[in-house]
Structures are given as C-alpha cells and as structure tokens.
Design an enzyme around this catalytic site. Structure first.
Site, PDB file in Angstrom:
ATOM      1  N   TYR A  18     -29.369   7.011   8.697  1.00  0.00           N
ATOM      2  CA  TYR A  18     -28.510   6.489   7.629  1.00  0.00           C
ATOM      3  C   TYR A  18     -28.561   4.965   7.515  1.00  0.00           C
ATOM      4  O   TYR A  18     -27.926   4.387   6.631  1.00  0.00           O
ATOM      5  CB  TYR A  18     -27.056   6.910   7.873  1.00  0.00           C
ATOM      6  CG  TYR A  18     -26.853   8.398   7.929  1.00  0.00           C
ATOM      7  CD1 TYR A  18     -26.824   9.162   6.759  1.00  0.00           C
ATOM      8  CD2 TYR A  18     -26.699   9.060   9.136  1.00  0.00           C
ATOM      9  CE1 TYR A  18     -26.642  10.536   6.799  1.00  0.00           C
ATOM     10  CE2 TYR A  18     -26.516  10.436   9.195  1.00  0.00           C
ATOM     11  CZ  TYR A  18     -26.495  11.160   8.022  1.00  0.00           C
ATOM     12  OH  TYR A  18     -26.317  12.522   8.059  1.00  0.00           O
ATOM     13  N   HIS A  23     -24.858   4.142   1.318  1.00  0.00           N
ATOM     14  CA  HIS A  23     -23.542   4.352   1.918  1.00  0.00           C
ATOM     15  C   HIS A  23     -23.258   3.360   3.049  1.00  0.00           C
ATOM     16  O   HIS A  23     -22.115   3.222   3.481  1.00  0.00           O
ATOM     17  CB  HIS A  23     -23.465   5.778   2.467  1.00  0.00           C
ATOM     18  CG  HIS A  23     -22.224   6.530   2.086  1.00  0.00           C
ATOM     19  ND1 HIS A  23     -21.326   6.102   1.116  1.00  0.00           N
ATOM     20  CD2 HIS A  23     -21.701   7.697   2.566  1.00  0.00           C
ATOM     21  CE1 HIS A  23     -20.334   6.987   1.013  1.00  0.00           C
ATOM     22  NE2 HIS A  23     -20.538   7.948   1.881  1.00  0.00           N
ATOM     23  N   ASN A  70     -16.434  10.260   6.696  1.00  0.00           N
ATOM     24  CA  ASN A  70     -15.209  10.991   6.355  1.00  0.00           C
ATOM     25  C   ASN A  70     -14.247  11.159   7.530  1.00  0.00           C
ATOM     26  O   ASN A  70     -13.225  11.819   7.398  1.00  0.00           O
ATOM     27  CB  ASN A  70     -15.547  12.362   5.747  1.00  0.00           C
ATOM     28  CG  ASN A  70     -16.330  13.252   6.693  1.00  0.00           C
ATOM     29  OD1 ASN A  70     -16.671  12.839   7.791  1.00  0.00           O
ATOM     30  ND2 ASN A  70     -16.609  14.468   6.257  1.00  0.00           N
TER      31      ASN A  70
END
Length: 196
Positions: A18, A23, A70
């Site tokens: 990632y 993000h 999250n």
C-alpha cells in the site's frame, strides 16, 4: 517555543503493498514532516508508529496508525489519552476523493464523508471536532470502483506532480500547527489548484 503539544496523524495502510497508493498520502506527508524537522518516527505504541519533536516553534507528536485505515480510531484514542490531549489538539491528514488531485483543503470539524479512516476516528473518539487536512486524490474514472481507485497507484501525470503535492501538504500542516487553522484556511483553501 510554545509549550502546547499537538498530535498530527497521517492516515494510511501499513505494508509495502500500500506504500505508494492514493490512500497513503497521509503517511507520505507525515514522513516528509519528519524528514524536514529531523524527527524519527520509530517508536511503536499500540498499533501506531510515533515520533516526538519540534516543528518550527511548536511541539508535536507525529503518528501513523498501523491497524489499517478502517481501524485507525482506537489506537489514536489511546495516544490522545496517554498525552492528555483533547480531540481539538489533533490534526488528521487524509486522502479525499471529493477534491481534485493536488487540491488541499483544511477543515476544523465535520462528518466523515464516507472516508473509513475518519469514520473510525469519529467512532472511537465520540467526536468529529478535530482539524482535518484533506488531500485531494480525485474521483475514479467511470467504471472504476472507488476502493480500487484509492488503493491504486498514481497515474504518470500524478506521479510527476506528487512531490509538490506532498510538499504543499507539509506546508499546510505546519501552518495549521504553528499559526492556527484560520491562517491555514486563508492560505490554502482559496487556491483552486495548489500545485502551481
């Protein structure tokens, strides 16, 4: 130097997979702040990487939650409690699909706008009264899923502009930290395109 301590949280996802995704612009800004002001972000604390130091004349804790986007809220809550800080003492840097790529917008409080990291923070803290530095990544192309967009890499054109974008994020965060949210809004929110 002011004695008031503030927490600057950059949102992102941990791991190499990632690292260079849209993000993770929050992580990228935190890393640049740390590099600029010689702050080592190497202290592990309850699913967070943190570093403490001086940013210009201001004292700050830099944090990168490592519990995935999250689930960012609970470790940040523990950090606020450890340092005896209020929600209002925090600046959160995060990606935002509702702003075009390269646009920066500073906001004092509000809802989560569908952002799972901000929603997790609000759920854990019981409040949305923290300062936000919204980093525009733009909406996906037609037919591209939002999740695939935010977890995807940058286009060639975006990569060319990315260093300046992250630098502007750093400037905005330092402005909010040391000169206040209103000064940050006056300087950065009025620009329709921040990369010029």
């Amino acid at each position: 130097m002011t004695d008031t301590l503030h927490l600057i949280v950059g949102l992102g996802n941990p791991g190499k997979a990632y690292e260079h995704t849209r993000h993770n612009v929050g992580f990228m800004v935190i890393d640049l702040i740390a590099s600029t002001f010689s702050i080592s972000i190497d202290e592990m604390r309850s699913d967070l990487l943190i570093g403490r130091g001086n940013i210009d004349s201001c004292k700050a804790v830099l944090a990168k939650p490592l519990a995935f986007m999250n689930r960012s809220g609970p470790p940040v809550l523990l950090l606020l409690e450890k340092f005896g800080l209020n929600v209002e003492d925090m600046i959160v840097i995060h990606d935002d699909i509702d702003l075009t790529f390269g646009r920066i917008k500073i906001k004092e409080k509000g809802g989560h706008g569908g952002h799972r990291g901000i929603a997790s923070l609000m759920n854990a803290l019981g409040s949305g009264a923290f300062n936000r530095l919204r980093m525009g990544i733009g909406r996906p192309e037609p037919g591209v899923d939002v999740v695939d967009h935010v977890l995807g890499g940058f286009t060639t054109e975006e990569l060319e502009q990315l260093p300046r974008f992250i630098e502007k994020g750093r400037e905005a965060a330092v402005t909010v930290l040391c000169k206040g949210t209103k000064e940050g809004m006056n300087r950065f929110n009025r620009n329709t395109q921040n990369l010029t």
